[in-house]
Design an enzyme around this catalytic site. Structure first.
Site, mmCIF file in Angstrom:
data_model
loop_
_atom_site.group_PDB
_atom_site.id
_atom_site.type_symbol
_atom_site.label_atom_id
_atom_site.label_comp_id
_atom_site.label_asym_id
_atom_site.label_seq_id
_atom_site.Cartn_x
_atom_site.Cartn_y
_atom_site.Cartn_z
ATOM 1 N N HIS A 179 24.522 18.290 -49.647
ATOM 2 C CA HIS A 179 25.954 18.409 -49.899
ATOM 3 C C HIS A 179 26.467 17.094 -50.460
ATOM 4 O O HIS A 179 26.156 16.026 -49.934
ATOM 5 C CB HIS A 179 26.716 18.737 -48.616
ATOM 6 C CG HIS A 179 28.195 18.796 -48.834
ATOM 7 N ND1 HIS A 179 28.828 19.901 -49.347
ATOM 8 C CD2 HIS A 179 29.167 17.868 -48.640
ATOM 9 C CE1 HIS A 179 30.114 19.662 -49.464
ATOM 10 N NE2 HIS A 179 30.355 18.435 -49.039
ATOM 11 N N ASP B 245 37.878 28.721 -42.663
ATOM 12 C CA ASP B 245 37.940 27.462 -43.416
ATOM 13 C C ASP B 245 38.606 27.674 -44.758
ATOM 14 O O ASP B 245 39.386 26.848 -45.218
ATOM 15 C CB ASP B 245 36.543 26.886 -43.623
ATOM 16 C CG ASP B 245 36.576 25.684 -44.557
ATOM 17 O OD1 ASP B 245 37.214 24.689 -44.179
ATOM 18 O OD2 ASP B 245 36.018 25.746 -45.659
ATOM 19 N N ARG C 89 45.615 23.118 -46.368
ATOM 20 C CA ARG C 89 45.472 21.651 -46.405
ATOM 21 C C ARG C 89 45.804 21.124 -47.794
ATOM 22 O O ARG C 89 46.477 20.109 -47.950
ATOM 23 C CB ARG C 89 44.033 21.242 -46.037
ATOM 24 C CG ARG C 89 43.752 21.323 -44.540
ATOM 25 C CD ARG C 89 42.256 21.238 -44.255
ATOM 26 N NE ARG C 89 41.685 19.994 -44.736
ATOM 27 C CZ ARG C 89 40.384 19.816 -44.980
ATOM 28 N NH1 ARG C 89 39.528 20.811 -44.798
ATOM 29 N NH2 ARG C 89 39.937 18.658 -45.392
ATOM 30 N N SER D 90 34.913 21.586 -42.168
ATOM 31 C CA SER D 90 34.836 22.371 -43.391
ATOM 32 C C SER D 90 33.419 22.328 -43.989
ATOM 33 O O SER D 90 32.838 23.371 -44.323
ATOM 34 C CB SER D 90 35.856 21.803 -44.384
ATOM 35 O OG SER D 90 35.886 22.564 -45.557
ATOM 36 N N LYS E 121 30.275 25.593 -43.378
ATOM 37 C CA LYS E 121 29.643 26.266 -44.517
ATOM 38 C C LYS E 121 28.132 26.057 -44.518
ATOM 39 O O LYS E 121 27.364 26.979 -44.773
ATOM 40 C CB LYS E 121 30.259 25.760 -45.832
ATOM 41 C CG LYS E 121 31.522 26.546 -46.192
ATOM 42 C CD LYS E 121 32.155 26.062 -47.472
ATOM 43 C CE LYS E 121 32.994 24.836 -47.183
ATOM 44 N NZ LYS E 121 33.877 24.444 -48.292
#
Lengths: 438, 438
Positions: free
Chosen positions: B81, B160, B167, B182, B186
Site C-alpha cells: 500500500h 469506510d 471526511r 481506512s 481494506k
C-alpha cells in the site's frame, strides 16, 4: 471560497479572517453550506477556540442576520443575563427593583430546556400573561413602565438560533467563544446599552471552575466593549439551587414573597449585588452606597412590588395572585422528603434535581413538552447545612402520582451528606465592573 | 445510547469503549445518526486522537460492515500500500516482479482523485483491461497467476467508503487513527496476510515530517498485528515526482521500460526495497541477499515482464503495447518546458504539478471527471539537480490547446531554483520490518 479549506484552517488552529467567518455563517444560513460542514467547524472552534476579534465578527454576523431594537442613548438601558441555574428566578426579583429605581430594562428572555427553567415559562404560569409582543409594543412598554419581558421573535438573531440548535445536537454547546457570540448578539440586538452578567460557577452550573468563568467574562466584556456596550460581571456560586422553590408558579410565589420582604439570604444577596451594578451602569446611582439605599427603599416602600404588578398588568396578566399567592396554579399532591443520614451537606447535584423535576413536568424534556406550571419542589437545605437523619429536606409538588417514589428518591440521592464539616458557600464569589469605581 | 454524549466523551479527550464505537459507526451506516453528528465526531477524533484499541475496534467495524475475501494461510499473501504520491506507478513495476518470484498478491486498488493518480486508471489506459471482477474471479486469478488488480466492490468495507466521503468534505482526512482504520480495513478485507506500506514523507506527500510518519507506522503495525497481519513499512522520500512520467498511459509506458531493464534510480531503488520486504514477509526469500538475487533474476530473465503480460491478458487487456508502447494512447500535442533561471532545485511542488496535470485531464477534479489517458508529462529533473537557465525541464503531453501556456507556467513555477547548493534526496529514508532480521 472553499468551505473545506476554511474548516481546515480552524482545525489547524489558525484564526479565521472576518471575510471567512462571514462567508461560512452566511452560507450556512442560506443553506449553501450543509449541516455536516458547520458541525465540523463548530467542533474545531470548540477545541481550538477563537480569538476575541473572531468572536466579535461572529457576534456581528449573528446580530446582522436579523432585526434589532434601538433605544435613545440617554435611556442608558440595562439588562441582566444569567448563564443558568436551578431555581434561578433572580430576573423576577431583580428587574422590578431596578425599574422602580428609574432604570429602563429591555428583556428578551427564553424558555427552559433540560434541567433549568426559563423566565418566560415562570411568567406564563400567571393567568393571562403574554410574552409575544412586537418590537413596537416592546419599545412602548420600556418607555412607559421602564420594564418589559418578552419572547425572542423569529426575526431576532436567527443565525444564532439555527447554529445553537446544531450545537445542541453536535456536542458543541460549552464553547466560550460560541457562548459569548450567542449571549452578546441577543443582548445587543434587543437594545441593552448596559449589561450585568450573573456568571454561575459551581457543580450546578455548566462552568465548574472560576478560571474558566473569568476567561468567559473577559471575552464577554471585550466583545461588548467593541459594540459600545458596558458590561459588569458577578460571579455567583451555583452549588445549591437558588432560594427554596423550584418550579414555575412556585418561583412566582417566591418572587412575591421576596418583594414583600421575606428575604432568604442567597436570593437577597444575589438580587442586591446585581441591582447595584445595574443602577451604577444605568446612571441611576452614583456610587454603591446610593445604590444600596435606593434598592432598600424600593423594596421597603413597596415600589418594587408595585412595579412587578405594573409589569404583570401591562403584559395582560391577572395580578390578583400578588395579594393572594393561592390564586397561582396549585399542585394536587405533595410529598415531604427527608435526610437519609446525619452529617453535613457537601454537595447538591442541582442538575439531577432539575432533571428529576422535569419528570413532574416542571421543566421540558423536549422543545414541545407540555409544562405543568404548578409542580416542582421546595428545598430547604444548602451546601454546608448540618442534618440529622430524618430531618426534613423539603417537599415535592406534583399532579401525577406515577413514578413519584422514584422521583423523590432521585432528589434525596442528589444530596451528598458526609460525616465531616463542610463550610457553607458564599453566594457572591467576586464582581467585575471596570466602568465604575465601587 | 445518546450520540451527543458519545461525541462529548471524545470531545473531552476520553477514549470511547468498543460498544460506543460500534454503536456510533453502525448507527451512522444505518442512517440513525445524521451526518452532522458524525462530522462533529470525526473532527473531535481528528483533534483529540484515538488510542490503538479504539483504532483496532474501528477497523474491525469497518471490516465487518461488508464482504471479506479469505485465502488459505499457507498462501502467505502479500500486498503493498502506498500513502500516495505524484508519478507513483510502483505497484505496476513491483507486483509483477514479486509475483514472478512466486508470491501471491491480492490487490484491490483505487482510482485517482485530486493531485495523485490511481493504479486502476493507469491500467485502464490499456485497451480492453477490466477491473470489475467478482470475489470469485479475484481468488481464481490469485491462485493461477499469483496476481490480480481489481477495483473495490460496493460490498467491501462500505462503512469506510461512506465515512471517507464525509471526511473528504469535513476537513478530517489527515487523521492518523482514521487513516489507519481506512487502510487496514481494506487490506484485511481483501485477504492480504502480509502487507508492505510505502509511507511517503516530504513536501509532495500528505505527511511532511518523519516523526508523524513514524507515529502512523506504529499505529498501522499495532493494528495489523491484532488482526494477525504482518506489516513492514518503508519510509520513502516524496520531494520529487517519482520516475520521469506522470499520466496514465505514460506511466504504463514507463513500467514497461522499467521491466525491460531501463532503470531510473528512484523507481529502481524503491521498487527493489519494497520487493525485498514482500518476498521476506511472504516467505519467498529467507534473507535480504536471497531476495535481491531473486528480484534481479526476475527482471533480467524477463519473467517479471512475462508476469506483467500475464496480468494484462488475464484481465482482458490487449498486451500488444508491451512490444510496442506506441500502441498506448498517444497525445496529439506536446510542448517542452525549460528552466527559468540557473541554480540548484531546492524544492518541487509535486502537488501543484499534480493539480496542473488535472487541467490536461491526466487526473480527476471530481469523481465523475472524464480522464484523457494519453495526457501528462515527462519531467527529467529532481531536487538537488543543477540547472542552467534554459535547460530542458521536460515535456507536457496534451490534447486540448486551450490554457496550455498557463498550465506549462504552473509546472515551471513549481520548481524552486536557488543559487545555493542543495543535496539530492535519498529515495529510501528508512525501513521497519520487525518480522525479519535484515
Amino acid at each position: 471560497m472553499n468551505p473545506v479549506e476554511t474548516i481546515i484552517k480552524k482545525r489547524n488552529n489558525n484564526p479565521l479572517s472576518p471575510t471567512e467567518i462571514e462567508y461560512f455563517v452566511k452560507s450556512y444560513i442560506n443553506n449553501s453550506i450543509p449541516e455536516y460542514q458547520m458541525s465540523a467547524m463548530l467542533m474545531a472552534i470548540f477545541l481550538n477556540g477563537m480569538q476575541p476579534d473572531e468572536v466579535y465578527k461572529l457576534t456581528e454576523i449573528y446580530i446582522n442576520s436579523g432585526d434589532t431594537v434601538k433605544f435613545p442613548a440617554e435611556w442608558k438601558t440595562v439588562d441582566k443575563h444569567s448563564t443558568g441555574g436551578v431555581g434561578d428566578k433572580i430576573t423576577l426579583t431583580l428587574a422590578p427593583i431596578v425599574a422602580a429605581c428609574g432604570a429602563k430594562i429591555p428583556m428578551i428572555s427564553g424558555r427552559g430546556l433540560g434541567h433549568t427553567g426559563g423566565t418566560l415559562d415562570k411568567l406564563e404560569s400567571i393567568n393571562g400573561f403574554r410574552t409575544d409582543y412586537s418590537k413596537q409594543d416592546f419599545s412602548k412598554f420600556i418607555e412607559k413602565s421602564g420594564i418589559a419581558i418578552i419572547s425572542q421573535s423569529k426575526e431576532l438573531v436567527p443565525a444564532d438560533k439555527r447554529i445553537y440548535a446544531l450545537r445542541d445536537v453536535s456536542g458543541t454547546v460549552e464553547s466560550l467563544p460560541l457562548i459569548t457570540a450567542s449571549i452578546m448578539s441577543k443582548k445587543i440586538a434587543e437594545g441593552a446599552q448596559n449589561l450585568v452578567i450573573d456568571l454561575k460557577v459551581g457543580s450546578g452550573a455548566f462552568i465548574k471552575k472560576l478560571d474558566t468563568a473569568k476567561e468567559l467574562a473577559e471575552l464577554l466584556i471585550t466583545v461588548g466593549e467593541k459594540f459600545g456596550q458596558k458590561i459588569a460581571v458577578v460571579f455567583s456560586c451555583m452549588n445549591s439551587p437558588l432560594g427554596e422553590y423550584i418550579g414555575n408558579a412556585l418561583e412566582i410565589k417566591e418572587t412575591v414573597n421576596y418583594l414583600k420582604g421575606k428575604h432568604l439570604p442567597d436570593i437577597d444577596i444575589l438580587t442586591k449585588e446585581l441591582a447595584i451594578h445595574m443602577l451604577l451602569l444605568s446612571g441611576k446611582a452614583r456610587d454603591k452606597k446610593e445604590a444600596i439605599e435606593k434598592i432598600e427603599n424600593a423594596i421597603s416602600s413597596g415600589e418594587a412590588l408595585n412595579k412587578f404588578r405594573e409589569l404583570i398588568i401591562q403584559q395582560g396578566g391577572d395580578a390578583g395572585f400578588i395579594e393572594n399567592t393561592d390564586l397561582l396554579p396549585q399542585a394536587k399532591h405533595s410529598r415531604q422528603i427527608f435526610a437519609k443520614c446525619s452529617g453535613w451537606i457537601h454537595e447538591i447535584d442541582s442538575q439531577a434535581i432539575g432533571y428529576a423535576l422535569v419528570e413532574v413536568s416542571a421543566g421540558r424534556r423536549q422543545l414541545d413538552s407540555v409544562l405543568n406550571y404548578s409542580s416542582g419542589a421546595r428545598l430547604l437545605r444548602k451546601v454546608g447545612d448540618r442534618l440529622q437523619e430524618g430531618d426534613l429536606l423539603g417537599e415535592i409538588y406534583f399532579n401525577d402520582e406515577s413514578n413519584i417514589d422514584e422521583i423523590c428518591d432521585k432528589i434525596v440521592n442528589s444530596y451528598s451528606i458526609k460525616d465531616s464539616f463542610c463550610e457553607p458557600d458564599s453566594i457572591i464569589i467576586e464582581s467585575i465592573n471596570k466602568w465604575i469605581s465601587l
